[in-house]
Design an enzyme around this catalytic site. Structure first.
Site, PDB file in Angstrom:
ATOM      1  N   GLN A 191       0.840  -1.197   0.000  1.00  0.00           N
ATOM      2  CA  GLN A 191       0.000   0.000   0.000  1.00  0.00           C
ATOM      3  C   GLN A 191       0.876   1.249   0.000  1.00  0.00           C
ATOM      4  O   GLN A 191       0.373   2.345  -0.233  1.00  0.00           O
ATOM      5  CB  GLN A 191      -0.896   0.031   1.246  1.00  0.00           C
ATOM      6  N   PHE A 222      -6.047  -4.004   3.389  1.00  0.00           N
ATOM      7  CA  PHE A 222      -6.765  -3.801   4.661  1.00  0.00           C
ATOM      8  C   PHE A 222      -5.884  -3.194   5.747  1.00  0.00           C
ATOM      9  O   PHE A 222      -6.194  -3.317   6.926  1.00  0.00           O
ATOM     10  CB  PHE A 222      -7.385  -5.126   5.154  1.00  0.00           C
ATOM     11  N   ARG A 304      -5.334   7.441  16.773  1.00  0.00           N
ATOM     12  CA  ARG A 304      -6.665   7.369  16.170  1.00  0.00           C
ATOM     13  C   ARG A 304      -7.690   6.761  17.150  1.00  0.00           C
ATOM     14  O   ARG A 304      -8.869   7.068  17.087  1.00  0.00           O
ATOM     15  CB  ARG A 304      -6.651   6.613  14.833  1.00  0.00           C
ATOM     16  N   ALA A 503      -6.007   5.305   5.364  1.00  0.00           N
ATOM     17  CA  ALA A 503      -6.766   6.349   6.068  1.00  0.00           C
ATOM     18  C   ALA A 503      -8.029   6.744   5.311  1.00  0.00           C
ATOM     19  O   ALA A 503      -8.572   7.825   5.536  1.00  0.00           O
ATOM     20  CB  ALA A 503      -5.879   7.559   6.351  1.00  0.00           C
ATOM     21  N   GLU A 707     -12.864   2.859   5.278  1.00  0.00           N
ATOM     22  CA  GLU A 707     -12.864   2.300   6.629  1.00  0.00           C
ATOM     23  C   GLU A 707     -14.177   2.437   7.393  1.00  0.00           C
ATOM     24  O   GLU A 707     -14.553   1.518   8.130  1.00  0.00           O
ATOM     25  CB  GLU A 707     -11.740   2.968   7.443  1.00  0.00           C
TER      26      GLU A 707
HETATM   27  N1  LUZ Z   1      -2.405   5.381   8.472  1.00  0.00           N
HETATM   28  C1  LUZ Z   1      -1.725   6.412   8.973  1.00  0.00           C
HETATM   29  C2  LUZ Z   1      -3.730   5.270   8.618  1.00  0.00           C
HETATM   30  O1  LUZ Z   1      -0.518   6.452   8.844  1.00  0.00           O
HETATM   31  N2  LUZ Z   1      -2.390   7.399   9.592  1.00  0.00           N
HETATM   32  C3  LUZ Z   1      -3.727   7.382   9.773  1.00  0.00           C
HETATM   33  O2  LUZ Z   1      -4.299   8.303  10.353  1.00  0.00           O
HETATM   34  C4  LUZ Z   1      -4.426   6.268   9.275  1.00  0.00           C
HETATM   35  N3  LUZ Z   1      -5.736   6.165   9.455  1.00  0.00           N
HETATM   36  C5  LUZ Z   1      -6.368   5.104   9.006  1.00  0.00           C
HETATM   37  C6  LUZ Z   1      -5.670   4.112   8.352  1.00  0.00           C
HETATM   38  N4  LUZ Z   1      -4.369   4.199   8.153  1.00  0.00           N
HETATM   39 MO1  MOS Z   2      -5.269   1.510   6.381  1.00  0.00          MO
HETATM   40  S1  MOS Z   2      -5.741   0.728   8.185  1.00  0.00           S
HETATM   41  O1  MOS Z   2      -6.149   2.748   5.917  1.00  0.00           O
HETATM   42  O2  MOS Z   2      -3.966   0.942   5.653  1.00  0.00           O
END
Ligand code: LUZ
Ligand code: MOS
Length: 754
Positions: A191, A222, A304, A503, A707
């Site tokens: 990702q 995911f 978070r 995110a 999400e």
């Molecule tokens: N990844 C990240 C995330 O580095 N910061 C975030 O705030 C975040 N939020 C959701 C999923 N991945």
């Molecule tokens: Mo994510 S938990 O948005 O890689």
């Protein structure tokens, strides 16, 4: 518009890392992981393994030319262990062999002596021993002490959530091959292409421009490939760089389940205070996050959790403290929701505790405390475009909540061996990386001289349909047929310095960068046409369905002709776009600011039927009203909602990770780790799109969808919980997800403590 990948997916034509045709001379890697969860390496014996057929080289930390360090946020994780190991499966050596089978066989022949030390798997124990991965954080609002002193009702307890295996269909993997001048090219199932590039460069002692990372698509991520795809790409790159041969490493399912991190399990304490009208006047909570053996993304996940500790409720007096705890499990990591779901579970548990003790429906307390426009979040942001009540009220009207509740109550009065449970789950999820500097993206657009278009962005397609949305953005801004446009792979040489696709913000960030790039070309075409057709400069060019309109003048050119003429006039038909989310900021010292571009809201109504003899249950229905904004692709958004819901329900009900006392994962295959299947999904799922304008900061006002729907799954826990309560009003209110049939059975027949 249909997902552009759908046809290829169902025909098996889509290309994943393992489908890339291998080059002659390709070698295969396999990691030897620690058989012990914590200890000191006393002797590593590679002699036998080195004599195995096909073995080319076995690399240990000593072979690393650069830094032996892959920590994403905090440099606390070696690629290959030096003298200590901190979790079962921690990579110690990397075998490179001529075939995959030979690499696996050689790994089995490696011998190691490790002096075992005591291990910790419980975050509360880690916290008590001072084993923290990062500084504790606290979010506050108002004054909890005064508020609790005045509260009419106070309840406190504990709420725990388990981890979760990502179970992407495509396991972790990468394929690296040597290029000229010591450079390297890597196909990675990640990702975060830039994270892979940066870390490969660091470990190999190269400059980032010597490392090209290319991602066509992922068979699921995911969050499991936000940070944790990196290690495997670095392994392949290390072998490739040292041997100057192509090296491929695709983990098999059990290696992947054993060696990679999962959703962080949490254990939490809560205390909730209500006044006589059931207004929540105070909430206090401590969250003990099981981070595993290294920080990975856990400190960001912890943050978070705090941002979502109040879910979609306004709580005037609030104190939440979170601890990231070091244990001897594989480092846990991002997973859809990123700590948000873990936080939201706790406030829901507290509300259900209060409801049960007071003999009222949880829905009464929930509704009484929903966030309203202008309310302040504990972190200082003011709720704007708040749809919490709109979603709740629309769900309760459309799905006839009063009647549904009456039916459930009547069923429960008439039946003793079966009980029904009903729950509401409102959600509120903040969109943007909580780390403000990560909220930017870029895109590169070429219009070729035949009028066809190629697009590159930093977005990674992982099945969520982002490429389809990107194609829609370009088609709309150019006013041309989608068939003219091709989405290129995500490549660090075309779009640099990307944030991971994560995110829920990927379509917003990359879509806005892409729209800007397309718009820049439109402006150049406009200037060219104004001169050519003697219109005033800045006469507006509009292309709609490929019909070209310059101010009031219809231009009788096809798109191809326009592009051909512009090309001959030496107009630049390529553009780069850049977008950085405006407005957002956050001060980590004060723990206040405006971290999110906007919030996504929704409400789910879940009903279940519980078999009170066996402790097993079925979900009758989940009915949702969700705030998509002005959805730009209802099919894709619906797919994300259904998928997120089911994944959340699996986490809450049946997916149970089991480790033994030595820290070994017992649920290491699909026979012992059960995820929802056709038989366990709700019999009915309905999703209603709330009518709203969306947010200016969402791409085409179509709100982020990756999400938020996962958290509807939390409603499944409380539907079952309420059914248990209907059978046994005296069961102890201990909240521990997943609510497996074993736990249900214990709750059904528990007698009150005297
Ligand atoms: N990844 C990240 C995330 O580095 N910061 C975030 O705030 C975040 N939020 C959701 C999923 N991945
Ligand atoms: Mo994510 S938990 O948005 O890689």
């Amino acid at each position: 518009m249909k997902n552009i990948d759908a046809a290829n997916h169902v025909q098996g034509k889509s290309i994943y890392v393992d489908d890339i045709p291998v080059r002659v001379g390709t070698l295969y890697a396999c990691v030897f992981g620690s058989p012990v969860a914590h200890g000191t390496i006393e002797n590593l014996n590679l002699t036998k393994a080195l004599t195995m057929s096909g073995v080319v080289r076995i690399l240990t930390y000593e072979a690393i030319p650069g830094e032996n360090q892959i920590g994403g946020i905090i440099p606390d994780e070696p690629l290959l262990a030096i003298d200590k190991v901190h979790f079962q499966g921690q990579p110690i050596a990397l075998v490179i062999a001529q075939s995959e089978a030979q690499a696996h066989a050689a790994v089995k022949a490696i011998e190691v002596n490790i002096k075992a030390k005591k291990i910790i798997t419980d975050p509360r124990v880690a916290h008590a021993q001072g084993e923290l991965l990062s500084e504790p954080r606290s979010f506050r609002l108002g004054d909890v002490d005064t508020a609790f002193a005045k509260a009419t009702h106070i309840f406190s307890g504990q709420a725990d959530t388990g981890g979760q295996e990502h179970l992407y269909i495509e396991t972790q993997g990468a394929y690296a091959y040597p290029m000229e001048h010591g450079s390297i090219r890597i196909a990675s199932s990640t990702q975060g292409p830039t994270a892979v590039q940066r870390t490969v460069a660091k470990v190999l002692g190269l400059a980032m421009h010597q490392v090209e990372v290319d991602v066509t698509r992922l068979g699921g991520g995911f969050g499991g490939k936000e940070d944790q795809a990196t290690a495997w790409a670095v392994m392949a790159a290390l072998g490739c760089s040292i041997l100057q041969k192509p090296v491929k490493y695709i983990l098999d399912r059990m290696e992947d389940m054993r060696m990679t991190g999962k959703r962080n399990p949490y254990r939490s304490d809560y205390k909730i205070g209500l006044d006589e009208n059931l207004k929540i006047v105070a909430f206090e909570a401590s969250y003990f996050q099981n981070g595993g053996a290294a920080a990975d993304l856990s400190p960001a996940i912890l943050e978070r959790t705090l941002f979502h500790a109040n879910n979609s409720y306004f709580i005037p007096n609030f104190l939440a403290t979170a601890y990231s705890c070091r244990t001897n499990l594989p480092p846990n990591t991002a997973f859809r929701g990123f700590g948000g779901p873990q936080g939201m579970f706790v406030i829901e548990a507290a509300i259900h505790h209060a409801a049960g003790a007071l003999g009222v429906k949880a829905t009464t307390i929930q509704r009484e405390n929903l966030l309203k426009e202008g309310d302040v979040f504990p972190y200082g942001q003011i709720a704007a475009g708040c749809e919490a009540s709109a979603c709740w009220e629309q769900a309760s009207q459309k799905y006839k909540l009063t009647q549904l509740q009456a039916e459930v109550d009547e069923f429960n009065q008439k039946n003793t061996l079966y009980k029904k449970g009903l729950s509401l789950m409102p959600i509120c999820f903040g969109i943007s990386f909580t780390n403000t500097p990560m909220n930017h993206a870029r895109a590169l657009v070429h219009i070729y001289s035949d009028g066809s278009v190629g697009i590159s962005t930093g977005a990674v397609e992982m099945g969520q349909g982002v490429n389809t949305k990107m194609l829609q953005v370009a088609a709309q801004v150019f006013g041309i047929k989608p068939e003219r446009i091709k989405l290129e792979s995500t490549n660090t040489t075309r779009v640099a310095n990307t944030s991971p696709s994560a995110a829920s913000a990927t379509a917003d960030l990359n879509g806005k960068a892409l729209a800007q790039a397309c718009q820049a070309i439109i402006i150049r075409l406009q200037e060219f046409l104004c001169e050519k057709f003697s219109e005033e400069p800045q006469t507006i060019l509009k292309i709609n369905n490929e019909k070209i309109q310059l101010g009031t003048q219809a231009i009788d050119w096809s798109w191809e002709e326009l592009i051909q003429q512009a090309f001959l006039a030496r107009i630049n038909l390529s553009a780069k776009g850049h977008y950085a989310t405006p407005v957002i900021h956050f001060d980590k010292k004060k723990e206040k600011g405006h971290p999110f571009a906007y919030h996504v809201y929704g409400t789910a109504i879940t009903t279940c039927t519980l078999d009170c003899v066996r402790g097993i249950y079925e979900f009758d229905a989940v009915k949702i009203v969700h705030d998509f904004g002005a959805s730009m692709n209802r099919m894709i958004d619906l797919g994300q909602t259904e998928g997120g819901l089911i994944q959340g329900m699996g986490w809450m009900t049946m997916e149970e990770l089991m480790y033994n006392e030595e820290g070994k994962l017992l649920s290491n295959a699909l026979s012992t780790y059960k995820i929802p299947d056709l038989y366990s999904v709700p019999k009915t799922v309905e999703v209603e799109f709330l009518k709203t304008d969306g947010s200016e900061l969402a791409i085409f006002r179509s709100k982020a969808v990756g999400e938020p729907p996962l958290m509807y799954g939390i409603g499944a826990y409380f539907a079952v919980y309420n059914a248990v309560q209907a059978f046994n009003p005296n069961f102890t209110r201990n909240f521990s997800a997943p609510i497996t049939p074993e736990k249900v059975l214990l709750g059904l027949y528990e007698t009150p403590a005297s």
